[in-house]
Write a protein that holds these residues in place. Structure first.
Motif, PDB file in Angstrom:
ATOM      1  N   GLY A  82      12.427  50.404  31.639  1.00 20.02           N
ATOM      2  CA  GLY A  82      12.049  48.999  31.613  1.00 20.02           C
ATOM      3  C   GLY A  82      13.148  48.020  31.243  1.00 20.02           C
ATOM      4  N   TYR A  83      14.405  48.491  31.229  1.00 18.69           N
ATOM      5  CA  TYR A  83      15.535  47.633  30.886  1.00 18.69           C
ATOM      6  C   TYR A  83      16.278  47.179  32.138  1.00 18.69           C
ATOM      7  CZ  TYR A  83      15.049  49.390  26.097  1.00 18.69           C
ATOM      8  OH  TYR A  83      14.576  49.709  24.848  1.00 18.69           O
ATOM      9  N   GLY A  84      16.768  45.950  32.122  1.00 19.06           N
ATOM     10  CA  GLY A  84      17.755  45.539  33.099  1.00 19.06           C
ATOM     11  C   GLY A  84      19.114  46.042  32.638  1.00 19.06           C
ATOM     12  N   VAL A  85      20.080  46.099  33.555  1.00 17.82           N
ATOM     13  CA  VAL A  85      21.398  46.635  33.216  1.00 17.82           C
ATOM     14  C   VAL A  85      22.493  45.778  33.831  1.00 17.82           C
ATOM     15  CG1 VAL A  85      22.977  48.596  33.360  1.00 17.82           C
ATOM     16  CG2 VAL A  85      20.521  49.004  33.088  1.00 17.82           C
ATOM     17  N   PHE A  86      23.430  45.341  32.989  1.00 13.81           N
ATOM     18  CA  PHE A  86      24.695  44.763  33.444  1.00 13.81           C
ATOM     19  C   PHE A  86      25.784  45.799  33.200  1.00 13.81           C
ATOM     20  CE2 PHE A  86      23.125  40.384  33.583  1.00 13.81           C
ATOM     21  CZ  PHE A  86      23.908  39.869  34.612  1.00 13.81           C
ATOM     22  N   ILE A  87      26.706  45.921  34.127  1.00 16.97           N
ATOM     23  CA  ILE A  87      27.848  46.807  33.951  1.00 16.97           C
ATOM     24  C   ILE A  87      29.029  46.211  34.694  1.00 16.97           C
ATOM     25  CG2 ILE A  87      27.246  48.255  35.950  1.00 16.97           C
ATOM     26  CD1 ILE A  87      28.350  50.669  34.331  1.00 16.97           C
ATOM     27  N   CYS A  88      30.231  46.455  34.185  1.00 15.17           N
ATOM     28  CA  CYS A  88      31.430  45.970  34.862  1.00 15.17           C
ATOM     29  C   CYS A  88      32.489  47.056  34.860  1.00 15.17           C
ATOM     30  CB  CYS A  88      31.970  44.707  34.185  1.00 15.17           C
ATOM     31  SG  CYS A  88      32.734  44.997  32.569  1.00 15.17           S
ATOM     32  N   ASP A  89      33.448  46.928  35.771  1.00 12.24           N
ATOM     33  CA  ASP A  89      34.662  47.739  35.721  1.00 12.24           C
ATOM     34  C   ASP A  89      35.668  46.979  34.865  1.00 12.24           C
ATOM     35  OD1 ASP A  89      33.926  49.878  37.410  1.00 12.24           O
ATOM     36  OD2 ASP A  89      34.422  48.733  39.207  1.00 12.24           O
ATOM     37  N   HIS A  90      36.096  47.575  33.758  1.00 15.80           N
ATOM     38  CA  HIS A  90      37.134  46.920  32.960  1.00 15.80           C
ATOM     39  C   HIS A  90      38.431  46.835  33.763  1.00 15.80           C
ATOM     40  CE1 HIS A  90      34.796  46.608  29.354  1.00 15.80           C
ATOM     41  NE2 HIS A  90      34.565  47.900  29.289  1.00 15.80           N
ATOM     42  N   MET A  91      39.312  45.919  33.378  1.00 17.08           N
ATOM     43  CA  MET A  91      40.580  45.767  34.092  1.00 17.08           C
ATOM     44  C   MET A  91      41.303  47.113  34.189  1.00 17.08           C
ATOM     45  SD  MET A  91      43.146  44.069  31.239  1.00 17.08           S
ATOM     46  CE  MET A  91      44.555  44.361  32.299  1.00 17.08           C
ATOM     47  N   GLY A  92      41.926  47.335  35.345  1.00 19.74           N
ATOM     48  CA  GLY A  92      42.625  48.594  35.562  1.00 19.74           C
ATOM     49  C   GLY A  92      41.729  49.724  35.994  1.00 19.74           C
ATOM     50  N   HIS A  93      40.449  49.443  36.241  1.00 16.46           N
ATOM     51  CA  HIS A  93      39.482  50.468  36.613  1.00 16.46           C
ATOM     52  C   HIS A  93      38.660  50.000  37.822  1.00 16.46           C
ATOM     53  CE1 HIS A  93      40.315  51.382  32.380  1.00 16.46           C
ATOM     54  NE2 HIS A  93      39.889  52.612  32.608  1.00 16.46           N
ATOM     55  N   GLY A  94      38.218  50.965  38.624  1.00 13.33           N
ATOM     56  CA  GLY A  94      37.278  50.676  39.706  1.00 13.33           C
ATOM     57  C   GLY A  94      37.709  49.552  40.608  1.00 13.33           C
ATOM     58  N   LYS A  95      36.811  48.585  40.800  1.00  9.76           N
ATOM     59  CA  LYS A  95      37.044  47.478  41.722  1.00  9.76           C
ATOM     60  C   LYS A  95      37.633  46.241  41.040  1.00  9.76           C
ATOM     61  CE  LYS A  95      33.153  48.884  44.673  1.00  9.76           C
ATOM     62  NZ  LYS A  95      31.854  48.458  45.276  1.00  9.76           N
ATOM     63  N   SER A  96      37.960  46.350  39.763  1.00 10.40           N
ATOM     64  CA  SER A  96      38.520  45.207  39.047  1.00 10.40           C
ATOM     65  C   SER A  96      40.033  45.133  39.219  1.00 10.40           C
ATOM     66  CB  SER A  96      38.157  45.284  37.561  1.00 10.40           C
ATOM     67  OG  SER A  96      36.778  45.030  37.370  1.00 10.40           O
ATOM     68  N   TYR A  97      40.600  44.041  38.758  1.00  7.50           N
ATOM     69  CA  TYR A  97      42.034  43.802  38.947  1.00  7.50           C
ATOM     70  C   TYR A  97      42.877  44.795  38.161  1.00  7.50           C
ATOM     71  CZ  TYR A  97      42.484  41.430  34.361  1.00  7.50           C
ATOM     72  OH  TYR A  97      42.506  41.132  33.017  1.00  7.50           O
ATOM     73  N   ARG A  98      44.085  45.015  38.651  1.00  4.30           N
ATOM     74  CA  ARG A  98      45.031  45.932  38.016  1.00  4.30           C
ATOM     75  C   ARG A  98      46.382  45.247  37.875  1.00  4.30           C
ATOM     76  NH1 ARG A  98      43.160  51.724  39.194  1.00  4.30           N
ATOM     77  NH2 ARG A  98      41.037  51.408  39.966  1.00  4.30           N
ATOM     78  N   LEU A  99      47.116  45.667  36.871  1.00  5.06           N
ATOM     79  CA  LEU A  99      48.442  45.106  36.629  1.00  5.06           C
ATOM     80  C   LEU A  99      49.543  45.928  37.287  1.00  5.06           C
ATOM     81  CD1 LEU A  99      48.041  44.183  32.843  1.00  5.06           C
ATOM     82  CD2 LEU A  99      47.632  42.741  34.854  1.00  5.06           C
ATOM     83  N   LEU A 100      49.208  47.138  37.773  1.00  5.98           N
ATOM     84  CA  LEU A 100      50.179  48.002  38.424  1.00  5.98           C
ATOM     85  C   LEU A 100      49.664  48.439  39.786  1.00  5.98           C
ATOM     86  CD1 LEU A 100      51.151  50.371  35.434  1.00  5.98           C
ATOM     87  CD2 LEU A 100      52.299  48.268  36.168  1.00  5.98           C
ATOM     88  N   ASN A 101      50.558  48.790  40.681  1.00  2.00           N
ATOM     89  CA  ASN A 101      50.167  49.233  42.019  1.00  2.00           C
ATOM     90  C   ASN A 101      49.635  50.653  42.039  1.00  2.00           C
ATOM     91  OD1 ASN A 101      50.897  46.786  43.279  1.00  2.00           O
ATOM     92  ND2 ASN A 101      53.042  47.432  43.439  1.00  2.00           N
ATOM     93  N   GLU A 102      50.113  51.508  41.131  1.00  2.00           N
ATOM     94  CA  GLU A 102      49.668  52.900  41.110  1.00  2.00           C
ATOM     95  C   GLU A 102      48.220  52.960  40.641  1.00  2.00           C
ATOM     96  OE1 GLU A 102      52.314  51.731  39.689  1.00  2.00           O
ATOM     97  OE2 GLU A 102      54.089  52.806  40.420  1.00  2.00           O
ATOM     98  N   ARG A 103      47.311  53.373  41.537  1.00  2.00           N
ATOM     99  CA  ARG A 103      45.885  53.332  41.224  1.00  2.00           C
ATOM    100  C   ARG A 103      45.484  54.365  40.183  1.00  2.00           C
ATOM    101  NH1 ARG A 103      44.624  48.584  43.019  1.00  2.00           N
ATOM    102  NH2 ARG A 103      42.415  49.088  43.283  1.00  2.00           N
ATOM    103  N   TRP A 104      46.255  55.429  40.025  1.00  2.00           N
ATOM    104  CA  TRP A 104      45.902  56.487  39.082  1.00  2.00           C
ATOM    105  C   TRP A 104      46.360  56.173  37.666  1.00  2.00           C
ATOM    106  CZ3 TRP A 104      50.449  58.400  37.088  1.00  2.00           C
ATOM    107  CH2 TRP A 104      51.602  58.228  37.862  1.00  2.00           C
ATOM    108  N   LEU A 105      47.164  55.120  37.496  1.00  2.00           N
ATOM    109  CA  LEU A 105      47.642  54.723  36.180  1.00  2.00           C
ATOM    110  C   LEU A 105      46.675  53.729  35.531  1.00  2.00           C
ATOM    111  CD1 LEU A 105      51.509  54.171  36.421  1.00  2.00           C
ATOM    112  CD2 LEU A 105      50.305  55.687  34.845  1.00  2.00           C
ATOM    113  N   THR A 106      46.418  53.907  34.243  1.00  2.00           N
ATOM    114  CA  THR A 106      45.580  52.975  33.498  1.00  2.00           C
ATOM    115  C   THR A 106      46.473  52.228  32.526  1.00  2.00           C
ATOM    116  OG1 THR A 106      43.758  54.552  33.657  1.00  2.00           O
ATOM    117  CG2 THR A 106      43.509  52.740  32.098  1.00  2.00           C
TER     118      THR A 106
END
Length: 324
Positions: A82-106
């Motif tokens: 019975g709960y609604g859910v908000f979720i996000c990809d933190h920066m550097g993860h998933g579909k969110s912005y990244r500071l480096l081009n290498e996708r495997w680096l966090t």
């Protein structure tokens, strides 16, 4: 609550049941998008609600190298309760912005970036959509650290919080804490903060179940591994020295300001955890004005993706706590 109001997915038929679950989640997703705190740097988010609507909403803050997709099953269980859910990809993860081009680096330059991203998302997206509703915060591992820092800095947004294996202090491989911290600081000081730490390796797509230290459910492990193979955005597998430096230092503000978090907080601790340290978690519970702890004796780091016997107990505890 004495029993769950739903059945867990079968581990024997997990792939088929997850296929059906994802189709249903597509129907229950109310909205999604990117929220930009800085131009061109968007945080990806999703919002789900049960068919009958809801007056209670859980915000999920995920862990290191994770993504929104990895929480699909947990989202489903919250919806069924019975709960609604908000979720996000933190920066550097998933579909969110990244500071480096290498996708495997966090990579992150400061954990403050995580907190301010979340605050901007709360202000622009979550609060307007949940006005008049009761909000709860669920944070796992790195997301648990982010959750604690957020609660300390921005009180009054959430009624209760659940910390699942929170990263108060990470395990620094074979290095003592002081050595690991000194190494990370030194590498950042000489301009190598964007380089990967040597104890972690790039994503190779191989089945490392025997060495897996996250989940006790092979079905859940294999399901997400296959999704990682299919999507480069989910292939985070290693940290940079800069991320490691921030992670090692995060315990100090978390513990120093824990008394500011006056809402009830449940800390769920995995007794078999080898990714984060347990003693700093115990210290956090002691410092929280309304903190309590439950230990799961047969759980590894990702309690929320455990084998069904442990997962059932975990979900029952979490839902009972949220109901107050």
């Amino acid at each position: 609550m004495t029993q769950l109001p739903f059945k867990l997915l079968s581990e024997e038929h997990y792939d088929e049941e997850m296929d059906r679950l994802l189709l249903r989640l597509d129907q229950l997703r109310q909205a999604s998008g990117h929220c930009e705190r800085k131009p061109g740097l968007g945080i990806y988010w999703e919002y789900y609600a049960p068919d009958e609507g809801c007056q209670r909403v859980v915000f999920i803050s995920h862990g290191f190298t994770e993504s929104t997709l990895e929480y699909s099953e947990l989202i489903w269980y919250f919806l069924r309760a019975g709960y609604g859910v908000f979720i996000c990809d933190h920066m550097g993860h998933g579909k969110s912005y990244r500071l480096l081009n290498e996708r495997w680096l966090t990579h992150v330059t400061s954990f403050d970036e995580y907190i301010e991203d979340m605050h901007h998302l709360m202000d622009r997206v979550v609060l307007p959509r949940t006005e008049g509703k009761t909000r709860y915060l669920f944070g796992h591992s790195m997301g648990g650290a982010i959750a604690m820092l957020y609660l300390e800095r921005y009180p009054g947004q959430f009624t209760r919080a659940v910390l699942c294996s929170p990263m108060v202090a990470p395990v620094a491989g074979n290095f003592p804490d002081l050595v690991g911290s000194a190494l990370a600081n030194f590498m950042c000081a000489i301009g190598r903060g964007e380089h990967r730490i040597p104890i972690q390796k790039p994503f190779d797509g191989q089945d490392h179940w025997a060495a897996n230290n996250c989940t006790t459910s092979r079905a859940r492990y294999l399901w997400y591994l296959e999704r990682q193979r299919q999507d480069q955005d989910r292939q985070n597998s290693t940290a940079t020295y800069s991320w490691a430096k921030e992670a090692v230092q995060v315990r100090y503000p978390i513990l120093a300001q824990a008394d500011k978090v006056t809402i009830p907080v449940l800390l769920c601790q995995a007794s078999m955890d080898t990714i984060v340290q347990l003693e700093p978690q115990d210290e956090l519970v002691e410092r929280l004005p309304k903190g309590e702890k439950i230990v799961y004796p047969y759980a590894k780091h990702e309690i929320y993706r455990s084998a069904n016997p442990t997962l059932e107990k975990f979900l029952l505890d979490v839902l009972t706590f949220l109901e107050g």
